[in-house]
Design an enzyme around this catalytic site. Sequence first.
Site, PDB file in Angstrom:
ATOM      1  N   GLU A 106       0.838  -1.209   0.000  1.00 56.64           N
ATOM      2  CA  GLU A 106       0.000   0.000   0.000  1.00 56.64           C
ATOM      3  C   GLU A 106       0.870   1.255   0.000  1.00 56.64           C
ATOM      4  OE1 GLU A 106      -2.356  -1.534   3.404  1.00 56.64           O
ATOM      5  OE2 GLU A 106      -4.101  -0.943   2.234  1.00 56.64           O
ATOM      6  N   GLU A 126      -3.873  -9.550   3.806  1.00 56.48           N
ATOM      7  CA  GLU A 126      -4.711  -9.271   4.979  1.00 56.48           C
ATOM      8  C   GLU A 126      -5.797 -10.303   5.207  1.00 56.48           C
ATOM      9  OE1 GLU A 126      -3.573  -7.121   2.839  1.00 56.48           O
ATOM     10  OE2 GLU A 126      -2.654  -5.483   3.969  1.00 56.48           O
TER      11      GLU A 126
END
Length: 694
Positions: A106, A126
């Site tokens: 990210e 995740e």
Amino acid sequence: MSSTSYEVRGNVAVITLANPPVNGLSYELRCGVVAGIDRAASDAAIKAVVLIGNDRAFSGGADIREFGSRLAFAEPNLPTLIDIIERSTKPVIAAIAGACMGGGFELALGCHFRLAKPDAKIALPEVKLGLIPGAGGTQRAPRILGVETALNLMAKGDPVPAVAFKGTVLIDEYVDGDLLPAAIAFAEKVVAEGRPLRRVSEMKIDYPNHEAFLQFARNMIKGIAGPFPAPAKCVDAVAAALTKPFAEGMKVEREIFVSLMGSPESRALRHLFAADRAASKIPDVPEDTPTRTIAKVGVIGAGTMGGGIAMNFLNAGVAVIMLEMKQDALDRGMATIRKNYESTLKKGKLTQEKFDTRMGLLAGTMSYDDLKDCDLIIEAVFEEIGVKEAVFKKLDEVAKPGAILASNTSTLDLNTIANFTQRPQDVVGMHFFSPANVMKLLEVVRGSATAKDVLATVMAIAKKIRKNAVVSGVCDGFIGNRMVLHYVRMAVALVDEGATPAQVDRALEKFGMIMGPFRMSDLAGNDIGWHIRKRHYIERPDISYSKLADRLCEAGRFGQKTGKGWYAYPPGARKPEPDPEVEAMIVAWRAEQGITPRKISNDEIVERCVYALVNEGARLLDEGIAARASDIDMVYLTGYGFPMHRGGPMLYADEVGLYNVARRMREFAIASGDNFWEPAPLIARLAADGKSLT
Ligand code: NAD
């Protein structure tokens, strides 16, 4: 040492991430990057910024050392940092090698350009913790990768080599050689060309007919996600990226992230993640304890377990010599291993080269002299103390000084076995589960004399052979089997009272157990439990057993291996079928005992069986046999098919609330008169204090 450094190369500022081992995005690191960006912004001589890690990792994501602490979300938090980078008016270039995962990816998406080594590992993992990316990943990835690729990445969570993204605009240049000079050269080129900054949040997603794709994705994911909500939530987040402006999409991502963070499924996966790391730490064995070198392993007994144990080491490239008493037994054992590998070879899951290497590492013998140079010798002979005695006395004579002598015993006293030798400090239990080359669990049994470096070595070798090792003290059944005994005992008691074996199995399988207790017993062999019960009738009169299971065994119903057990297994069929003969035995048994059957709910079945695990687990903690509740959960998740999304019996009890669990146990105690149900002191104490086990 600071977790970032800043240096100037010509007109380019280089911010290096330096937070070992994987550049986790700690508070200090985040502050360091912001400071670097600010410094570059205020220095007129600087025209571009390169953000780089090292060969091992650009960044592996959140710093797990901050999990659960205030620092994890302290400002500048990750979304803030990424926002600051993206809004920089000077180009920021991510130079990616090694792991670029989760928050690390990210962060890279917040940069204006990206350079990568072709083998850099990109992932949004995740979902493996029951979450979705929470720092803009769900909004930026679809914009730059395309909706399908991005969704694949986040819903599966598996790492993908950077080169696989060729054809997308994710990576501006792939670099085979030195990354830093290439990144600086690229930065200079961007500056010289006056190339416009590419802010991913401003990219448009053009995806006609996205409704149909999203529906397709939802259906696909439903089929594979099982009880876990996170993968489907990835679709919701991507849908927001498709239909809303970036800032609103970010809000949707945040809401989903926060709600998943509070879900029991994510708590279970995070617990498992932490439990896995904790299990390798032994409270009084320092992490820097030196380990012994294990280059050659001896296995005594080439039966069911010995063969599987040997394969674990062969798979890891460690030489193995197997010893048997008789040539035909040795030949059979060696042939079984060969057959197993041949079948994997035929399926195309093993190359001929690997097949040859593995078989080349295997030798057989009937002479103890050939074990002289073994560093570790694992005994897997018949479960009889006299046989073990003979083997360990012989090993004591022939094994070189410092060799580790391990027993795979399931039920015998490891201290007694250790004392057959003059070197009890070198003796340890390595309790593998069947099939030993498949099952992930390894109970490492610590005798009262076992040396710390022996434990450290066995834990290290367990990792090498890819087992989940959990340390257990010496007791009857160690952690797993001591608990499972009560679980199965409750299952049989429920049948006494009115349930059918199939109902009990169905209820627990619906709860998520891979296999109900009766199917499990039929698979493992009912004679094993029978053997233990016969011993317990003498040694442990405090444990009350229904004799129904003995009736089955007396009728030769040992399970799958005899074609009948709690179920019937007609030839060729491995699927259990309810058997009228067993039903008749149950009816007769109840009548003899004067039991009027009652209707039993599925909830009661789950509570009685699972809380039995919990109560015995708490006793193991009280006695110090298990070091932590999470170790017990690891045993159940990796060795007994306990459902992953429930995080293990101990976490499950915490989720229900120990107060409620203890109350139910007292109700069971009154209803059954079985003193087992008196809550373990630890449970009573924690429940009274409003605390939890994990
Ligand atoms: P098995 O009967 O399949 O194999 C035992 C092997 O040991 C046989 O091949 C036998 O010939 C050999 N043997 C016997 N005495 C010997 C001696 N003195 N020297 C050399 N070889 C000898 O039994 P198994 O199921 O592989 O069990 C072995 C051990 O593993 C037992 O201690 C058992 O409790 C334990 N264990 C078994 C399981 C399981 O599910 N089968 C699981 C965990 C642990």
